[in-house]
Scaffold this motif. Structure first.
Motif, mmCIF file in Angstrom:
data_model
loop_
_atom_site.group_PDB
_atom_site.id
_atom_site.type_symbol
_atom_site.label_atom_id
_atom_site.label_comp_id
_atom_site.label_asym_id
_atom_site.label_seq_id
_atom_site.Cartn_x
_atom_site.Cartn_y
_atom_site.Cartn_z
ATOM 1 N N GLN A 195 0.835 -1.214 0.000
ATOM 2 C CA GLN A 195 0.000 0.000 0.000
ATOM 3 C C GLN A 195 0.867 1.260 0.000
ATOM 4 O O GLN A 195 0.606 2.203 -0.753
ATOM 5 N N LYS A 199 1.045 4.033 -2.949
ATOM 6 C CA LYS A 199 0.709 5.414 -2.597
ATOM 7 C C LYS A 199 1.829 6.368 -3.001
ATOM 8 O O LYS A 199 1.575 7.452 -3.558
ATOM 9 N N LYS A 208 -3.654 11.628 -7.259
ATOM 10 C CA LYS A 208 -3.976 11.817 -5.843
ATOM 11 C C LYS A 208 -5.462 11.591 -5.609
ATOM 12 O O LYS A 208 -6.238 12.533 -5.429
ATOM 13 N N THR A 209 -5.857 10.344 -5.667
ATOM 14 C CA THR A 209 -7.243 9.962 -5.408
ATOM 15 C C THR A 209 -7.253 8.609 -4.706
ATOM 16 O O THR A 209 -6.257 7.863 -4.744
ATOM 17 N N LYS A 210 -8.356 8.302 -4.057
ATOM 18 C CA LYS A 210 -8.469 7.052 -3.306
ATOM 19 C C LYS A 210 -8.318 5.852 -4.229
ATOM 20 O O LYS A 210 -8.816 5.866 -5.363
ATOM 21 N N PHE A 211 -7.606 4.821 -3.748
ATOM 22 C CA PHE A 211 -7.438 3.609 -4.542
ATOM 23 C C PHE A 211 -7.623 2.379 -3.670
ATOM 24 O O PHE A 211 -7.468 2.438 -2.456
ATOM 25 N N GLU A 212 -7.985 1.300 -4.312
ATOM 26 C CA GLU A 212 -8.081 -0.012 -3.668
ATOM 27 C C GLU A 212 -7.218 -0.981 -4.463
ATOM 28 O O GLU A 212 -7.099 -0.859 -5.679
ATOM 29 N N SER A 226 -6.590 -4.478 -0.004
ATOM 30 C CA SER A 226 -7.140 -3.425 0.854
ATOM 31 C C SER A 226 -8.535 -3.833 1.326
ATOM 32 O O SER A 226 -9.158 -4.734 0.767
ATOM 33 N N SER A 228 -11.523 -2.444 1.159
ATOM 34 C CA SER A 228 -12.700 -2.235 0.295
ATOM 35 C C SER A 228 -12.477 -2.723 -1.132
ATOM 36 O O SER A 228 -13.225 -2.352 -2.040
ATOM 37 N N PHE A 257 -9.920 2.481 -8.766
ATOM 38 C CA PHE A 257 -10.093 3.853 -8.265
ATOM 39 C C PHE A 257 -11.591 4.145 -8.166
ATOM 40 O O PHE A 257 -12.241 4.428 -9.177
ATOM 41 N N HIS A 259 -13.231 6.683 -7.067
ATOM 42 C CA HIS A 259 -13.619 8.058 -7.400
ATOM 43 C C HIS A 259 -12.875 8.565 -8.636
ATOM 44 O O HIS A 259 -12.529 9.738 -8.723
#
Length: 528
Positions: A195, A199, A208-212, A226, A228, A257, A259
């Motif tokens: 992770q 990152k 720069k956005t949320k990732f799984e 991760s 989720s 991603f 979002h």
């Protein structure tokens, strides 16, 4: 020609506006697609880098364990010559000879086999060294390598030596992959380490956005994922990790991603907002220009209609006056005083009619400029209505019409300008008579509603459409009846009515149905 030009102009402006909007939409879609492609490229680079770093870190970890083990033995390596290679090149034109020699040797660290599994050999822990010498001879005394001796001194000599990393590195890489391939994925990498690595790499590429993320073993999820993460092949980016010596891998790193669209749109947000603002400005400007054009067109039509109506209104009186004057000139008529007086009265009446039309126009003009002096006094509304009926009585008798009064209001005293308010009611009554094709039947109602008196004038005339009801109080407006001028007027009377009623702090409106007559309603505040 003007109408055609106007239509062409409106069409061109509309097409231009639609074109601008379509270009903006196309630009937005193109920018979004470009951002999506760039995003895909960056993510592909990131997961590729992460896969390489995972393998390198695993290899470095293995090397660290190896070096620690080598240092712990404390034994000097034994050198053994492996191979010596000579390469001689001679230029017959210049008599220049180049001799290259490469001597390979190995260093055995003597690691005890008991430290390892039986399957491992100490040959794995040998380091290979290289001694490379290049000699240049500028004379023709050197024929082959047998001629070289201590007495022959080269004109140029270059010596290089050092550890031959390629051989040892390849051997160690093969060992690392063979050894690590047998380990489960959770012993090769931790969730936190993967992770953090992802990152860091994503931040370097500006993602720069949320990732799984998740690691799959032959399509099945592993513990390295991760919280989720949900496997979705179409919405994920993936790359094989930890390839073996044959180039195959049973593990794949997936990253998604949630979002993504929001992130891509955020990158276009500022320029998109500016684009929307400018487009809205263009739309507002276009709407304003179009309204101005329509208004100018409407004013032009009103002016033409007004001139035609005024011409028609004056045409009949002028013709009547001319006929009366011609009749008076007749020697037979001029001697008959009775006929002369009748014709003079006719001229006077027609002159008064034209004067009334001009006064009507001037009155409206003064109202527009706020130059009309309207002084108000307490007056009984029923008295004003009776005066107005008296004014139209002759016209009403000529049409054999009737007026029925229903005075239900108890309180009738209002602050009113008697002359102008009488004109208001006269205008409404004249319209009721004019627009009744049959015998006019008019009813007048009054009633009190709180501190207001309602005056209703109902007729059995032609009535009017919904559109006409909305515009009937506009200046110069008349409902179109083709080229027929069977009803006289030029659309000023009701505009005058509205202005006078509003100056009395009142309201006026109409209720009507085509073919069933109209009812004009006036609301005026009472004196407390």
């Amino acid at each position: 020609m003007n109408k055609l030009f106007f239509r062409i102009l409106v069409l061109l402006m509309s097409l231009s506006l639609i074109g601008i909007i379509l270009v903006q939409v196309y630009w937005f879609n193109s920018s979004f697609k470009n951002n999506d492609e760039q995003f895909k490229y960056h993510v592909t680079q990131v997961i590729g880098n992460v896969a390489d770093k995972l393998e390198k870190q695993e290899e470095y970890s293995y090397y660290a364990d190896y070096n620690h083990l080598k240092e712990s033995t404390g034994k000097a390596p034994k050198k053994e010559d492996l191979l010596e290679v000579y390469y001689v090149q001679r230029n017959t034109k210049t008599n220049k000879t180049i001799v290259y020699s490469n001597t390979l040797s190995s260093e055995d660290y003597g690691v005890n086999n008991s430290l390892f599994n039986k399957k491992f050999s100490s040959d794995r822990f040998k380091s290979f060294n290289s001694k490379r010498v290049t000699e240049v001879y500028n004379n023709n005394n050197i024929v082959d390598q047998n001629s070289l001796s201590q007495s022959v001194i080269p004109d140029l000599k270059i010596e290089k030596s050092g550890n031959l990393d390629i051989l040892s590195k390849v051997q160690r890489e093969i060992s690392v992959k063979d050894f690590a391939d047998a380990l489960p994925i959770d012993e090769r990498v931790s969730k936190e380490k993967l992770q953090n690595l992802l990152k860091k790499e994503l931040a370097e590429y500006g993602v720069k956005t949320k990732f799984e993320f998740g690691v799959l073993n032959n399509g099945l999820p592993t513990k390295i994922k991760s919280e989720s993460f949900h496997y979705d092949k179409d919405a994920s980016y993936h790359v094989p990790i930890y390839t073996d010596n044959e180039g195959n891998s049973k593990y794949e790193l997936y990253i998604t991603f949630p979002h993504k669209k929001k992130f891509l749109l955020s990158e276009l947000l500022s320029i998109t907002i500016l684009s929307i603002i400018f487009t809205l400005i263009i739309i507002v400007a276009y709407t304003s220009a179009l309204n101005q054009l329509l208004r100018q067109k409407h004013i032009s039509e009103i002016k033409t209609d007004f001139i035609n109506n005024m011409t028609h209104e004056f045409k009949t009186p002028i013709a009547t006056i001319n006929l009366a004057l011609d009749a008076i000139k007749n020697p037979k008529i001029i001697e008959d005083k009775e006929k002369v007086f009748r014709y003079l009265q006719m001229i006077r009446d027609e002159n008064k009619r034209m004067h009334a039309q001009v006064e009507n126009v001037l009155r409206i003009s003064k109202l527009e400029k706020r130059e009309l002096d309207i002084t108000k006094e307490p007056t009984a509304v029923h008295d004003i209505i009776d005066d107005a009926i008296e004014h139209v009585n002759l016209i009403l008798e000529d049409r054999h019409g009737t007026v029925v009064k229903h005075y239900n209001a108890v309180r009738t005293t209002c602050l009113i300008n008697e002359v102008h308010f009488t004109n208001v009611l006269v205008n409404i009554l004249e319209n009721a008579i004019k627009y009744s094709p049959d015998v006019p039947e008019i009813e007048i109602f009054t009633e009190n509603v709180k501190d207001i008196i309602l005056i209703k004038v109902k007729d059995n005339g032609l009535g009017m459409s919904k559109i006409a009801q909305k515009r009937v109080f506009e200046k110069f407006y008349r409902e179109h009846t083709g080229d027929l001028h069977n009803v006289k007027g030029h659309g000023l009377g009701l505009a005058y009515v509205k202005r006078i009623v509003e100056d009395h702090n009142g309201q006026v409106y109409v209720e009507s149905e085509k073919g069933k007559g109209s009812t004009f309603i006036i609301k005026i505040p009472l004196i407390n």
